[in-house]
Motif scaffolding. Structure first.
Motif, PDB file in Angstrom:
ATOM      1  N   PHE A 145       0.832  -1.212   0.000  1.00 61.15           N
ATOM      2  CA  PHE A 145       0.000   0.000   0.000  1.00 61.15           C
ATOM      3  C   PHE A 145       0.864   1.260   0.000  1.00 61.15           C
ATOM      4  CE2 PHE A 145      -2.415  -3.255   2.503  1.00 61.15           C
ATOM      5  CZ  PHE A 145      -3.239  -3.641   1.461  1.00 61.15           C
ATOM      6  N   THR A 146       1.925   1.223  -0.805  1.00 61.07           N
ATOM      7  CA  THR A 146       2.857   2.353  -0.876  1.00 61.07           C
ATOM      8  C   THR A 146       2.973   2.898  -2.299  1.00 61.07           C
ATOM      9  OG1 THR A 146       4.719   0.813  -1.167  1.00 61.07           O
ATOM     10  CG2 THR A 146       4.224   1.540   1.091  1.00 61.07           C
ATOM     11  N   LEU A 147       1.905   2.818  -3.077  1.00 61.21           N
ATOM     12  CA  LEU A 147       1.960   3.321  -4.446  1.00 61.21           C
ATOM     13  C   LEU A 147       2.376   4.788  -4.437  1.00 61.21           C
ATOM     14  CD1 LEU A 147      -1.221   1.722  -6.067  1.00 61.21           C
ATOM     15  CD2 LEU A 147       1.161   1.050  -6.357  1.00 61.21           C
ATOM     16  N   ASN A 148       3.428   5.100  -5.195  1.00 61.79           N
ATOM     17  CA  ASN A 148       3.960   6.459  -5.180  1.00 61.79           C
ATOM     18  C   ASN A 148       3.514   7.250  -6.405  1.00 61.79           C
ATOM     19  OD1 ASN A 148       5.589   5.569  -7.317  1.00 61.79           O
ATOM     20  ND2 ASN A 148       7.292   5.053  -5.954  1.00 61.79           N
ATOM     21  N   SER A 149       4.016   8.463  -6.528  1.00 60.71           N
ATOM     22  CA  SER A 149       3.598   9.345  -7.620  1.00 60.71           C
ATOM     23  C   SER A 149       4.019   8.817  -8.983  1.00 60.71           C
ATOM     24  CB  SER A 149       4.161  10.751  -7.405  1.00 60.71           C
ATOM     25  OG  SER A 149       3.531  11.383  -6.314  1.00 60.71           O
ATOM     26  N   THR A 150       5.119   8.104  -9.043  1.00 61.75           N
ATOM     27  CA  THR A 150       5.557   7.546 -10.320  1.00 61.75           C
ATOM     28  C   THR A 150       4.572   6.505 -10.825  1.00 61.75           C
ATOM     29  OG1 THR A 150       7.867   7.944  -9.742  1.00 61.75           O
ATOM     30  CG2 THR A 150       7.440   6.365 -11.501  1.00 61.75           C
ATOM     31  N   TYR A 151       3.991   5.726  -9.905  1.00 55.76           N
ATOM     32  CA  TYR A 151       3.033   4.702 -10.314  1.00 55.76           C
ATOM     33  C   TYR A 151       1.863   5.315 -11.078  1.00 55.76           C
ATOM     34  CZ  TYR A 151      -0.337   0.904 -10.240  1.00 55.76           C
ATOM     35  OH  TYR A 151      -1.238  -0.051 -10.636  1.00 55.76           O
ATOM     36  N   SER A 152       1.422   6.486 -10.653  1.00 53.73           N
ATOM     37  CA  SER A 152       0.212   7.086 -11.221  1.00 53.73           C
ATOM     38  C   SER A 152       0.391   7.642 -12.624  1.00 53.73           C
ATOM     39  CB  SER A 152      -0.281   8.217 -10.306  1.00 53.73           C
ATOM     40  OG  SER A 152      -0.703   7.716  -9.058  1.00 53.73           O
ATOM     41  N   ASN A 153       1.627   7.773 -13.094  1.00 59.21           N
ATOM     42  CA  ASN A 153       1.867   8.462 -14.366  1.00 59.21           C
ATOM     43  C   ASN A 153       1.023   7.917 -15.515  1.00 59.21           C
ATOM     44  OD1 ASN A 153       3.741  10.203 -13.265  1.00 59.21           O
ATOM     45  ND2 ASN A 153       5.523   9.042 -13.935  1.00 59.21           N
ATOM     46  N   GLY A 154       1.112   6.615 -15.755  1.00 64.77           N
ATOM     47  CA  GLY A 154       0.422   6.038 -16.904  1.00 64.77           C
ATOM     48  C   GLY A 154      -1.083   6.108 -16.792  1.00 64.77           C
ATOM     49  N   LEU A 155      -1.614   5.872 -15.592  1.00 58.06           N
ATOM     50  CA  LEU A 155      -3.060   5.886 -15.386  1.00 58.06           C
ATOM     51  C   LEU A 155      -3.624   7.284 -15.623  1.00 58.06           C
ATOM     52  CD1 LEU A 155      -5.354   3.986 -14.504  1.00 58.06           C
ATOM     53  CD2 LEU A 155      -4.926   4.697 -12.145  1.00 58.06           C
ATOM     54  N   TRP A 156      -3.004   8.289 -15.027  1.00 54.77           N
ATOM     55  CA  TRP A 156      -3.437   9.685 -15.175  1.00 54.77           C
ATOM     56  C   TRP A 156      -3.347  10.120 -16.637  1.00 54.77           C
ATOM     57  CZ3 TRP A 156      -4.648  13.589 -11.424  1.00 54.77           C
ATOM     58  CH2 TRP A 156      -4.553  14.916 -11.865  1.00 54.77           C
ATOM     59  N   GLU A 157      -2.223   9.834 -17.265  1.00 55.59           N
ATOM     60  CA  GLU A 157      -2.031  10.234 -18.662  1.00 55.59           C
ATOM     61  C   GLU A 157      -3.077   9.587 -19.560  1.00 55.59           C
ATOM     62  OE1 GLU A 157       1.319   9.936 -22.243  1.00 55.59           O
ATOM     63  OE2 GLU A 157       1.855   9.386 -20.193  1.00 55.59           O
ATOM     64  N   GLY A 158      -3.340   8.304 -19.332  1.00 56.67           N
ATOM     65  CA  GLY A 158      -4.325   7.610 -20.149  1.00 56.67           C
ATOM     66  C   GLY A 158      -5.708   8.206 -20.016  1.00 56.67           C
ATOM     67  N   GLN A 159      -6.115   8.533 -18.797  1.00 52.75           N
ATOM     68  CA  GLN A 159      -7.456   9.075 -18.589  1.00 52.75           C
ATOM     69  C   GLN A 159      -7.602  10.469 -19.193  1.00 52.75           C
ATOM     70  OE1 GLN A 159      -7.328   8.084 -14.340  1.00 52.75           O
ATOM     71  NE2 GLN A 159      -9.260   7.009 -14.593  1.00 52.75           N
ATOM     72  N   TYR A 160      -6.571  11.299 -19.063  1.00 49.35           N
ATOM     73  CA  TYR A 160      -6.689  12.637 -19.647  1.00 49.35           C
ATOM     74  C   TYR A 160      -6.591  12.612 -21.170  1.00 49.35           C
ATOM     75  CZ  TYR A 160      -7.385  15.375 -15.495  1.00 49.35           C
ATOM     76  OH  TYR A 160      -7.957  15.929 -14.377  1.00 49.35           O
ATOM     77  N   HIS A 161      -5.826  11.704 -21.732  1.00 53.83           N
ATOM     78  CA  HIS A 161      -5.856  11.542 -23.190  1.00 53.83           C
ATOM     79  C   HIS A 161      -7.246  11.115 -23.644  1.00 53.83           C
ATOM     80  CE1 HIS A 161      -1.972  12.392 -24.858  1.00 53.83           C
ATOM     81  NE2 HIS A 161      -1.339  11.622 -24.002  1.00 53.83           N
ATOM     82  N   ASN A 162      -7.859  10.238 -22.873  1.00 58.35           N
ATOM     83  CA  ASN A 162      -9.204   9.777 -23.190  1.00 58.35           C
ATOM     84  C   ASN A 162     -10.196  10.948 -23.167  1.00 58.35           C
ATOM     85  OD1 ASN A 162     -11.498   7.297 -21.858  1.00 58.35           O
ATOM     86  ND2 ASN A 162     -10.799   7.516 -23.943  1.00 58.35           N
ATOM     87  N   ILE A 163     -10.057  11.813 -22.178  1.00 56.41           N
ATOM     88  CA  ILE A 163     -10.909  13.003 -22.101  1.00 56.41           C
ATOM     89  C   ILE A 163     -10.685  13.903 -23.305  1.00 56.41           C
ATOM     90  CG2 ILE A 163     -11.188  15.188 -20.833  1.00 56.41           C
ATOM     91  CD1 ILE A 163     -10.812  13.446 -18.254  1.00 56.41           C
ATOM     92  N   PHE A 164      -9.422  14.069 -23.710  1.00 59.16           N
ATOM     93  CA  PHE A 164      -9.159  14.893 -24.888  1.00 59.16           C
ATOM     94  C   PHE A 164      -9.833  14.301 -26.121  1.00 59.16           C
ATOM     95  CE2 PHE A 164      -7.049  16.301 -28.677  1.00 59.16           C
ATOM     96  CZ  PHE A 164      -6.873  17.654 -28.462  1.00 59.16           C
ATOM     97  N   ASP A 165      -9.803  12.989 -26.248  1.00 55.14           N
ATOM     98  CA  ASP A 165     -10.484  12.347 -27.379  1.00 55.14           C
ATOM     99  C   ASP A 165     -11.968  12.697 -27.391  1.00 55.14           C
ATOM    100  OD1 ASP A 165      -8.178  11.209 -28.287  1.00 55.14           O
ATOM    101  OD2 ASP A 165      -8.669   9.158 -27.709  1.00 55.14           O
ATOM    102  N   TYR A 166     -12.600  12.634 -26.213  1.00 52.75           N
ATOM    103  CA  TYR A 166     -14.031  12.963 -26.159  1.00 52.75           C
ATOM    104  C   TYR A 166     -14.266  14.450 -26.419  1.00 52.75           C
ATOM    105  CZ  TYR A 166     -14.813   8.230 -24.488  1.00 52.75           C
ATOM    106  OH  TYR A 166     -14.871   6.861 -24.398  1.00 52.75           O
TER     107      TYR A 166
END
Length: 510
Positions: free
Chosen positions: A103-124
């Motif tokens: 349960f120590t997920l750090n800021s680096t872990y979130s990079n791909g997930l965050w980027e993917g979701q915001y790219h998805n929003i840009f597509d919409y």
């Protein structure tokens, strides 16, 4: 991120959709892209060209697959935390997997997930801005954008919203508060419904690989997302506001989702054309050799033990019988020698149905169980017991349990367990959430994680057996990604986040 970078991302999505059998034709744009990917005029891209891939990518992210980015972070962590999957005992934990177990997920872990979701929003955003006014796609893209923003709020809390919705594409968007965004999403969905009702059937319907241009189903989906957003706030939210919004939904009159919201642009058992869940956790083309994640992820013993103890007929549909003829799994963080690999179950036939299966954004079961809670709390009319029963029946149906609804009814009526039989329960919300926990198994860990944070169900006391875990409590949120600290420094700094904030509750949490 530059505009041209985003255009390249759109074209990579177009290539994916173009490879799918039966998908919407993008030949003109694809040919140009393949000849000169850096020089394609953006004016040649239309909303109908982007929408199928955007839908696929939303579904893929919900189902735990990395999209858009080179990052490896996915939503699969939530399935492990919620007791659905675990690391097989033939592997030791390291890297991101070790962070998940500790349960120590750090800021680096979130990079791909965050980027993917915001790219998805840009597509919409792109679909909304580049679709005909009479097309169903503009309203449909607004619905999907709201769904992605809902997930982002549920994962991180405060996020960039207003300036991220702006089609001009502010590359350093300011953050908005989570509760304010939730209310704005209700307004966005109302706007989407107006657009959908005014839309007309046309050529763009072919690009709708979710509801095939059926605007009534899109409105029902929008209403169901609204219901989920409102129910999420029902523990500690403004009850007057929540009741007003539910009244508006019922006055609108289209109702809620009564079938799976399943994306399918033409999935088939061919390279780069398999359905996302199968492609991520299933088998290589031909069905003989398991993919890497099919080998790495196995059943979590939390769920197999829970189902077996209650003789739940879904056990053999959610998980496959192990080579030794049993249904068993590994606990989160358990040691490599805990159980022989031959005794461990993998994803079952009710989950991995085929390489051509729909990619489910929301199940009918989830919709009915949301309605059951809304009816129990007096937000909508209807019998909450009947709606609950329908939700469980739909779970049995989707997973292919023999006997379907009849088997589901026997399972409910034959039990005195308050996690199964709502008529015998002193806490109907507990009963609903436990059944939703099962219905979401291996299909939407993010939603199960959100419901656990909201209600405290199911019981996830001391969920990790990793001997190195310091705080054996599932986090309330993920930390902002390192890319935000690198590229949007001033705005993310205003959130004053520390590593301890992973245990700071989202505004709607219990």
């Amino acid at each position: 991120m530059t505009y041209m970078t985003i255009i390249k991302k759109i074209y990579s999505s177009l290539v994916f959709v173009g490879m799918l059998a039966g998908a919407v034709s993008c030949k003109k744009e694809l040919d140009k892209n393949l000849q000169n990917p850096n020089g394609v005029p953006s004016k040649d891209i239309k909303g109908k060209d982007v929408f199928p891939s955007a839908l696929n990518n939303t579904a893929a992210m919900i189902l735990g697959q990395a999209v858009y980015s080179t990052g490896t972070a996915t939503a699969a962590f939530a399935s492990e935390w919620m007791g659905y999957t675990a690391r097989t005992t033939s592997y030791s934990a390291s890297g991101a997997q070790l962070q998940i177990e500790l349960f120590t997920l750090n800021s680096t872990y979130s990079n791909g997930l965050w980027e993917g979701q915001y790219h998805n929003i840009f597509d919409y955003n792109f679909v909304i801005a580049n679709s005909d006014a009479t097309s169903v796609l503009s309203g449909a893209a607004k619905v999907m954008r709201a769904l992605v923003f809902e997930d982002l709020v549920d994962i991180y809390g405060n996020i960039p919203y207003k300036q991220a919705v702006d089609p001009s594409g502010n590359i350093r968007p300011a953050y908005d508060t989570d509760s304010t965004i939730y209310r704005s999403l209700i307004t966005d969905l109302d706007s989407a419904i107006i657009s959908l009702k005014a839309s007309q059937s046309g050529a763009d319907d072919a690009a709708d690989v979710l509801f095939k241009g059926d605007k009534t189903k899109w409105v029902q989906f929008a209403n169901t997302i609204k219901m989920r957003i409102l129910i999420r706030q029902s523990v500690n939210g403004d009850q007057t506001y929540i009741k007003q919004q539910f009244t508006a939904i019922q006055t609108e009159g289209s109702g809620f989702l009564s079938q799976e919201a399943g994306v399918n642009p033409g999935y088939t058992d061919a390279v780069n054309q398999q359905s996302p869940l199968w492609n991520n956790y299933g088998f290589e083309v031909g069905g003989k050799n398991g993919k890497a994640n099919h080998v790495f992820y196995i059943a979590n013993k939390t769920m197999t033990d829970y189902l077996a103890a209650r003789a739940d007929p879904r056990l053999g549909r959610l998980y496959a019988e192990s080579p030794s003829g049993v249904y068993d799994g590994n606990f989160l963080g358990d040691g490599v020698s805990a159980r022989p690999v031959a005794t461990l179950s993998t994803f079952g036939p009710g989950v991995l149905q085929s390489a051509a299966m729909d990619a489910v954004l929301m199940s009918a079961s989830q919709s009915y169980l949301l309605q059951a809670e809304a009816a129990y709390k007096g937000y909508i009319t209807g019998d909450y017991i009947s709606l609950f029963r329908k939700g469980v029946e739909e779970s049995f149906r989707y997973l292919g349990v023999p006997g379907g609804a009849t088997a589901a009814d026997a399972y409910i009526d034959g039990s005195a367990d308050d996690r199964i039989n709502i008529a015998a329960s002193a806490n109907p919300v507990k009963t609903i959430i436990y059944q939703k926990w099962i219905a979401l198994c291996e299909m939407d860990g993010l939603e199960a994680w959100a419901e656990w944070r909201r209600t405290g169900f199911p019981d996830r006391t001391k969920p990790s057996l990793n001997p190195s875990v310091a705080t054996n409590v599932i986090p309330e949120r993920l930390l902002y990604p390192q890319t935000e600290f690198d590229n949007n420094t001033a705005n993310v700094a205003m959130q004053k986040q520390t590593s301890a904030d992973k245990y700071k509750a989202i505004f709607w949490s219990k």
